[in-house]
Design a protein around this motif. Structure first.
Motif, mmCIF file in Angstrom:
data_model
loop_
_atom_site.group_PDB
_atom_site.id
_atom_site.type_symbol
_atom_site.label_atom_id
_atom_site.label_comp_id
_atom_site.label_asym_id
_atom_site.label_seq_id
_atom_site.Cartn_x
_atom_site.Cartn_y
_atom_site.Cartn_z
ATOM 1 N N UNK A 163 0.799 -1.228 0.000
ATOM 2 C CA UNK A 163 0.000 0.000 0.000
ATOM 3 C C UNK A 163 0.832 1.278 0.000
ATOM 4 N N UNK A 164 1.800 1.380 0.903
ATOM 5 C CA UNK A 164 2.531 2.635 1.078
ATOM 6 C C UNK A 164 3.635 2.856 0.041
ATOM 7 N N UNK A 165 4.350 1.791 -0.325
ATOM 8 C CA UNK A 165 5.502 1.969 -1.218
ATOM 9 C C UNK A 165 5.214 1.616 -2.671
ATOM 10 N N UNK A 166 4.192 0.807 -2.897
ATOM 11 C CA UNK A 166 3.899 0.363 -4.258
ATOM 12 C C UNK A 166 4.743 -0.823 -4.693
ATOM 13 N N UNK A 167 5.554 -1.369 -3.788
ATOM 14 C CA UNK A 167 6.386 -2.527 -4.128
ATOM 15 C C UNK A 167 5.489 -3.735 -4.416
ATOM 16 N N UNK A 168 5.872 -4.527 -5.419
ATOM 17 C CA UNK A 168 5.127 -5.742 -5.738
ATOM 18 C C UNK A 168 5.379 -6.757 -4.637
ATOM 19 N N UNK A 169 4.305 -7.172 -3.962
ATOM 20 C CA UNK A 169 4.390 -8.123 -2.860
ATOM 21 C C UNK A 169 4.117 -9.535 -3.373
ATOM 22 N N UNK A 170 3.175 -9.657 -4.274
ATOM 23 C CA UNK A 170 2.789 -10.951 -4.816
ATOM 24 C C UNK A 170 2.365 -10.742 -6.263
ATOM 25 N N UNK A 171 2.745 -11.695 -7.108
ATOM 26 C CA UNK A 171 2.413 -11.565 -8.527
ATOM 27 C C UNK A 171 1.994 -12.923 -9.067
ATOM 28 N N UNK A 172 0.895 -12.949 -9.787
ATOM 29 C CA UNK A 172 0.438 -14.151 -10.461
ATOM 30 C C UNK A 172 0.041 -13.747 -11.867
ATOM 31 N N UNK A 173 0.671 -14.350 -12.850
ATOM 32 C CA UNK A 173 0.345 -14.042 -14.244
ATOM 33 C C UNK A 173 -0.274 -15.283 -14.860
ATOM 34 N N UNK A 174 -1.524 -15.171 -15.227
ATOM 35 C CA UNK A 174 -2.234 -16.257 -15.888
ATOM 36 C C UNK A 174 -2.011 -16.127 -17.391
ATOM 37 N N UNK A 175 -1.666 -17.220 -18.051
ATOM 38 C CA UNK A 175 -1.434 -17.180 -19.498
ATOM 39 C C UNK A 175 -2.766 -16.960 -20.205
ATOM 40 N N UNK A 176 -2.811 -15.909 -21.004
ATOM 41 C CA UNK A 176 -4.012 -15.555 -21.746
ATOM 42 C C UNK A 176 -3.825 -15.917 -23.215
ATOM 43 N N UNK A 177 -4.691 -16.739 -23.808
ATOM 44 C CA UNK A 177 -4.526 -17.109 -25.209
ATOM 45 C C UNK A 177 -5.023 -16.041 -26.190
ATOM 46 N N UNK A 178 -5.864 -15.127 -25.693
ATOM 47 C CA UNK A 178 -6.493 -14.128 -26.556
ATOM 48 C C UNK A 178 -6.490 -12.770 -25.857
ATOM 49 N N UNK A 179 -6.254 -11.722 -26.633
ATOM 50 C CA UNK A 179 -6.385 -10.358 -26.128
ATOM 51 C C UNK A 179 -7.598 -9.717 -26.795
ATOM 52 N N UNK A 180 -8.340 -8.939 -26.038
ATOM 53 C CA UNK A 180 -9.455 -8.169 -26.594
ATOM 54 C C UNK A 180 -8.953 -6.745 -26.735
ATOM 55 N N UNK A 181 -8.914 -6.254 -27.968
ATOM 56 C CA UNK A 181 -8.381 -4.921 -28.233
ATOM 57 C C UNK A 181 -9.405 -4.076 -28.969
ATOM 58 N N UNK A 182 -9.242 -2.763 -28.861
ATOM 59 C CA UNK A 182 -10.114 -1.844 -29.582
ATOM 60 C C UNK A 182 -9.633 -1.741 -31.020
ATOM 61 N N UNK A 183 -10.571 -1.751 -31.949
ATOM 62 C CA UNK A 183 -10.279 -1.607 -33.373
ATOM 63 C C UNK A 183 -11.050 -0.404 -33.891
ATOM 64 N N UNK A 184 -10.341 0.670 -34.215
ATOM 65 C CA UNK A 184 -10.982 1.909 -34.670
ATOM 66 C C UNK A 184 -11.744 1.703 -35.972
ATOM 67 N N UNK A 185 -11.234 0.855 -36.834
ATOM 68 C CA UNK A 185 -11.916 0.612 -38.115
ATOM 69 C C UNK A 185 -13.266 -0.065 -37.902
ATOM 70 N N UNK A 186 -13.351 -0.921 -36.909
ATOM 71 C CA UNK A 186 -14.613 -1.589 -36.587
ATOM 72 C C UNK A 186 -15.462 -0.760 -35.631
#
Length: 90
Positions: A4-27
């Motif tokens: 909370x006070x320092x912003x230091x990463x205390x715990x990290x869990x990265x789940x593998x994501x097979x797909x990203x949802x991104x904004x498409x200006x053309x669509x």
């Protein structure tokens, strides 16, 4: 999880994501982009973005005078507060 006070990463869990949802200006909407395993295993937010979200959370908590459950998003490099509500359980 950040300290909370320092912003230091205390715990990290990265789940593998097979797909990203991104904004498409053309669509004028979103699209799904397949990710390689390496891309899907990368951290989504960098250190600066983590700090900005932490700072926003502390400011919103100070404004309301109590811990808040906030929803946020980045649009390009702009951090947006979508909504805030009081934390009712821990």
């Amino acid at each position: 999880m950040l300290e909370r006070e320092t912003g230091a990463v205390v715990e990290e869990f990265i789940s593998v994501q097979p797909v990203a949802v991104t904004y498409d200006a053309q669509l004028d909407g979103t699209r799904h982009v397949e990710l390689s395993e390496a891309q899907g295993a990368e951290r989504v937010l960098d250190g600066d973005q983590l700090e900005r979200v932490r700072s926003m959370g502390l400011r919103v908590e100070a404004f309301f005078g109590a811990p808040q459950d906030i929803e946020w998003s980045f649009r390009n490099d702009e951090l947006l507060l979508l909504q805030s509500r009081p934390v009712t359980t821990l």
